[in-house]
Design an enzyme around this catalytic site. Sequence first.
Site, PDB file in Angstrom:
ATOM      1  N   VAL A 245       0.720  -1.135  -0.040  1.00 35.80           N
ATOM      2  CA  VAL A 245       0.071   0.084   0.107  1.00 35.80           C
ATOM      3  C   VAL A 245       0.940   1.396   0.061  1.00 35.80           C
ATOM      4  O   VAL A 245       0.704   2.227  -0.799  1.00 35.80           O
ATOM      5  CB  VAL A 245      -0.992   0.013   1.354  1.00 35.80           C
ATOM      6  CG1 VAL A 245      -1.771   1.391   1.272  1.00 35.80           C
ATOM      7  CG2 VAL A 245      -1.874  -1.284   1.154  1.00 35.80           C
TER       8      VAL A 245
ATOM      9  N   ILE B 144     -12.693   0.616  -3.554  1.00 36.77           N
ATOM     10  CA  ILE B 144     -14.237   0.758  -3.598  1.00 36.77           C
ATOM     11  C   ILE B 144     -14.507   1.728  -2.771  1.00 36.77           C
ATOM     12  O   ILE B 144     -14.103   1.493  -1.453  1.00 36.77           O
ATOM     13  CB  ILE B 144     -15.027  -0.558  -3.370  1.00 36.77           C
ATOM     14  CG1 ILE B 144     -14.351  -1.838  -4.561  1.00 36.77           C
ATOM     15  CG2 ILE B 144     -16.358  -0.284  -3.432  1.00 36.77           C
ATOM     16  CD1 ILE B 144     -15.222  -2.787  -4.176  1.00 36.77           C
TER      17      ILE B 144
ATOM     18  N   GLY C  54     -10.351  -2.120  -0.531  1.00 34.41           N
ATOM     19  CA  GLY C  54      -9.255  -1.307  -1.486  1.00 34.41           C
ATOM     20  C   GLY C  54      -9.861  -0.238  -2.091  1.00 34.41           C
ATOM     21  O   GLY C  54     -10.093   0.739  -1.330  1.00 34.41           O
TER      22      GLY C  54
ATOM     23  N   LYS D 131      -7.141  -2.274   8.834  1.00 36.48           N
ATOM     24  CA  LYS D 131      -8.379  -2.801   9.125  1.00 36.48           C
ATOM     25  C   LYS D 131      -8.473  -3.506  10.365  1.00 36.48           C
ATOM     26  O   LYS D 131      -9.377  -3.435  11.084  1.00 36.48           O
ATOM     27  CB  LYS D 131      -9.075  -3.516   8.011  1.00 36.48           C
ATOM     28  CG  LYS D 131      -8.262  -4.678   7.515  1.00 36.48           C
ATOM     29  CD  LYS D 131      -7.624  -4.440   6.128  1.00 36.48           C
ATOM     30  CE  LYS D 131      -6.426  -5.276   5.768  1.00 36.48           C
ATOM     31  NZ  LYS D 131      -6.531  -5.875   4.466  1.00 36.48           N
TER      32      LYS D 131
ATOM     33  N   LYS E 283     -13.401  -5.953   8.018  1.00 34.09           N
ATOM     34  CA  LYS E 283     -14.116  -4.970   6.981  1.00 34.09           C
ATOM     35  C   LYS E 283     -15.511  -5.029   7.278  1.00 34.09           C
ATOM     36  O   LYS E 283     -16.084  -3.947   7.321  1.00 34.09           O
ATOM     37  CB  LYS E 283     -13.740  -5.398   5.594  1.00 34.09           C
ATOM     38  CG  LYS E 283     -12.325  -5.242   5.363  1.00 34.09           C
ATOM     39  CD  LYS E 283     -12.058  -6.004   4.002  1.00 34.09           C
ATOM     40  CE  LYS E 283     -10.284  -5.960   3.927  1.00 34.09           C
ATOM     41  NZ  LYS E 283      -9.966  -6.819   2.787  1.00 34.09           N
TER      42      LYS E 283
ATOM     43  N   GLU F 125     -10.864   5.136   4.328  1.00 26.34           N
ATOM     44  CA  GLU F 125     -11.479   4.336   2.983  1.00 26.34           C
ATOM     45  C   GLU F 125     -10.583   3.215   2.593  1.00 26.34           C
ATOM     46  O   GLU F 125     -11.268   2.528   2.204  1.00 26.34           O
ATOM     47  CB  GLU F 125     -11.568   5.575   2.122  1.00 26.34           C
ATOM     48  CG  GLU F 125     -12.332   5.170   0.826  1.00 26.34           C
ATOM     49  CD  GLU F 125     -13.802   4.678   1.500  1.00 26.34           C
ATOM     50  OE1 GLU F 125     -14.619   5.651   1.379  1.00 26.34           O
ATOM     51  OE2 GLU F 125     -14.133   3.759   1.174  1.00 26.34           O
TER      52      GLU F 125
ATOM     53  N   GLY G 294      -4.649  -4.811  -3.721  1.00 25.23           N
ATOM     54  CA  GLY G 294      -3.573  -4.456  -4.788  1.00 25.23           C
ATOM     55  C   GLY G 294      -3.035  -3.060  -4.478  1.00 25.23           C
ATOM     56  O   GLY G 294      -3.635  -2.281  -3.702  1.00 25.23           O
TER      57      GLY G 294
HETATM   58  N1  HSE Z   1      -5.443  -9.024   1.885  1.00 20.55           N
HETATM   59  C1  HSE Z   1      -6.576  -8.069   1.567  1.00 20.55           C
HETATM   60  C2  HSE Z   1      -7.499  -8.545   0.512  1.00 20.55           C
HETATM   61  C3  HSE Z   1      -5.856  -6.732   1.123  1.00 20.55           C
HETATM   62  O1  HSE Z   1      -6.906  -9.617   0.072  1.00 20.55           O
HETATM   63  O2  HSE Z   1      -8.410  -8.291   0.444  1.00 20.55           O
HETATM   64  C4  HSE Z   1      -6.970  -5.666   1.061  1.00 20.55           C
HETATM   65  O3  HSE Z   1      -7.518  -5.199   2.143  1.00 20.55           O
END
Ligand code: HSE
Length: 394
Positions: A15, A128, A126, A97, A197, A121, A295
């Site tokens: 990131v 979205i 990711g 998260k 999440k 966010e 990503g």
């Molecule tokens: N490891 C997480 C996923 C990365 O695969 O969704 C994004 O939060």
Amino acid sequence: MNKQLNIGLFGLGVVGSGLWDILQEQAHQPFSIRKIGVQNPEKQRTPPAHFLTLQPESILEDPGIDVIVEAITHPEEALALVTQALRNGKDVITANKKMLARYLPQLLKIAAENERTLLYESAACGGIPVVRTLDEYFSAEPLDKLYGIFNGTSNYLLTQMFRYQLPFAEALKQAQEKGFAEADPSDDVDGADAKHKLILLSAHGQGLWVHPDEVLHLGIRHIQPEDIAWAQQQGATIKLVPTGKRLPDNRVALYVIPHLVQRDNPLFHIHDEFNSVHIEGQYSGRHVLTGRGAGSKPTASAIIADLQGLQRRQQYRYSKKRLLSRPALDESLEIPVYIRLPKSAETSVNLESIKVDSVEIDGQNIRLEGHVRLSDLKSLRGALHAAGAFVMQR
Ligand code: HSE
């Protein structure tokens, strides 16, 4: 004219390096990375060495830095950095998260005491724009359901296994190489990342914050070719689905479990690292947000959106918390399940709490279809996991 924001970045993994790269490409943006806190001085990195520091204080105590972007892995180390940053008068943008799901109330209190802003966010799904959407647009409408695909790695794995019969380990290796998986991918494959999440989105969308230990998660670690073949025989696929479902009396069922997904379900068509968030409003009906959930650059783009949000003095409102009177977690929901476990494990798992509809013995496996309450499934989780069972909602 927007104020220039000077950034102190913690973490230069997937990131953090995505953020660096985008800001190099988008030199017109009024955001400038001043310093980057890293832990390993030996690692090869793109930013010139003078940006890097091993001393967190040199960032946290720099009066020239306005905002901290936190993009490290460890939740408790992140908590210490973020807490100090807020206390030192810096706004914070975080992608963490796991830290947020565990410590959200505590962090909000510290941010409020110090009159600082905390935005995240990038922590959920990711690229979205879902946190802001739930927080702002759906700030008043009660949600009947919030669900979807919130983990890119597990979706990538399932896609590769279903489409190309790739072995689990090979698909996971690819997801790691592409920068989708966590440093320790257990949270991805066991469903904990999707749960973190879900907790965040539920806080904004349903007004409920629950500690992750209270929420059931089951993942795809033990999926076998026979589970995939069974789903394919039904014309279906399997997706890892977090769900927040509104029940009567303002109670909410929150859980993460693989689902058998039929072709007419839009989730059937969400592949690879894509995520899809389904929001069902009481009045407006279903809305779907689909995009890259993992990503480097997709996730970093959400950080840029937060930086722009800071310039506009964006703050999350958490309106549902104020509007809804004390929403509570409810584990009484009964769900239809498929459980496949090795015959050898039959005696180690007490399946009495399952209302069994059918049992089949298939080679070395027992396949059971039935119904179970979430609370009972939560009690069974440890034994099922240890036995190598694969469980999904039918
Ligand atoms: N490891 C997480 C996923 C990365 O695969 O969704 C994004 O939060």
